[in-house]
Design a protein around this motif. Structure first.
Motif, mmCIF file in Angstrom:
data_model
loop_
_atom_site.group_PDB
_atom_site.id
_atom_site.type_symbol
_atom_site.label_atom_id
_atom_site.label_comp_id
_atom_site.label_asym_id
_atom_site.label_seq_id
_atom_site.Cartn_x
_atom_site.Cartn_y
_atom_site.Cartn_z
ATOM 1 N N THR A 217 0.830 -1.197 0.000
ATOM 2 C CA THR A 217 0.000 0.000 0.000
ATOM 3 C C THR A 217 0.869 1.253 0.000
ATOM 4 O O THR A 217 2.087 1.188 0.213
ATOM 5 N N GLU A 218 0.231 2.382 -0.208
ATOM 6 C CA GLU A 218 0.965 3.648 -0.181
ATOM 7 C C GLU A 218 1.574 3.888 1.190
ATOM 8 O O GLU A 218 2.703 4.363 1.308
ATOM 9 N N SER A 221 4.688 1.742 1.771
ATOM 10 C CA SER A 221 5.816 2.202 0.960
ATOM 11 C C SER A 221 6.466 3.458 1.552
ATOM 12 O O SER A 221 7.647 3.718 1.319
#
Length: 289
Positions: A217-218, A221
């Motif tokens: 997922t963002e 990351s």
């Protein structure tokens, strides 16, 4: 710890169709897979050996043999915690509700323990021990977890903040420094407000710890340390029941690790905060729950 079956289940939304049939077969026949060859799994899942191998590597394993070894280990752990996995239905008895909800929470805790990476956990723990200030971010039920963390860490003299107001979260994030730590709590890993605050915190040089589901997922990351949790939610997912329990458990692990790292100092502050709370109770204030 590996959380193999959980990783297989969570991979459905991201893997290619050729690998999805492999995942489906493994989920329905995990005990058989540990004693099968890669050719046998390919034949039974109507795929190919290369698709099986790609799937194993997509999940982060060295190959099919490595995958089978970790799967066998996970199955032995799950068999030790053999629980009723029935889903709830309208009209179920209170006894059944009690059993299913409890077992779902236990299963989430067990799977989350398997997903926790000791290197990531060690990194997160060291960030917190050395932090000048800890800022926690969460929305909805995740904010309640952040608030719980604040009352724990404050009692061992670790300066913490967690604001329910989004504007105050942003203000807090922009005032972080390189010696500070931002903790993002979001099971989905896609909560817009949390991600925005983390981006601000990173721009200020703060270290970021994410507690989220196993997925690319963002949020994961962006984080310097990622702690994955598992959940087994039913149709009442909005209540975030088992994911909340699993995340609270991760917070408890981090808090306990920090307290034991600075044992004498933490014990001193715990005794002092307990005494002051007791004094407020004797004077007619709110007593400790």
């Amino acid at each position: 710890m590996n959380g193999v079956l959980y990783k297989v289940r969570e991979s459905f939304s991201t893997v290619k169709p050729a690998e999805k049939v492999v995942a489906d077969y493994i989920l329905h026949h995990p005990e058989n897979v540990v004693s099968m060859s890669i050719q046998q799994v390919a034949a039974e899942s109507f795929s190919s050996p290369s698709a099986v191998l790609r799937f194993c590597k997509t999940l982060g394993f060295g190959g099919f043999k490595d995958f089978k070894l970790k799967l066998a280990g996970d199955l032995s752990i799950l068999n030790m915690h053999d629980m009723d996995k029935h889903e709830l239905k309208p009209g179920d008895s209170l006894t059944n509700i009690m059993t299913v909800v409890t077992n779902n929470n236990i299963q989430s805790l067990t799977e989350s323990l398997q997903l926790l990476d000791i290197e990531q956990l060690t990194k997160a723990f060291h960030y917190l021990v050395n932090a000048k200030k800890i800022d926690l971010y969460g929305v909805g039920s995740s904010y309640l977890i952040a608030s719980d963390a604040v009352q724990k860490f404050m009692r061992i003299n670790k300066p913490c903040t967690a604001y329910s107001d989004f504007h105050m979260q942003r203000v807090s994030a922009v005032n972080l420094e390189a010696e500070d730590v931002a903790v993002a709590i979001s099971y989905s890993g896609a909560t817009k407000q949390v991600i925005e605050c983390i981006q601000i915190a990173k721009s200020q040089g703060a270290k970021v710890i994410a507690v989220t589901k196993y997925a690319d997922t963002e949020l994961s990351s962006l984080a310097d340390a990622v702690l994955f949790v598992a959940a087994n939610e039913d149709d009442f997912r909005s209540a975030a029941m088992s994911s909340r329990m699993a995340t609270l458990n991760v917070i408890d692990i981090l808090y306990t690790a920090c307290a034991h790292e600075e044992y004498d100092d933490a014990l001193f502050h715990l005794k002092r905060t307990h005494e002051i709370i007791q004094q407020s109770g004797e004077k007619g204030g709110t007593t400790q729950s």
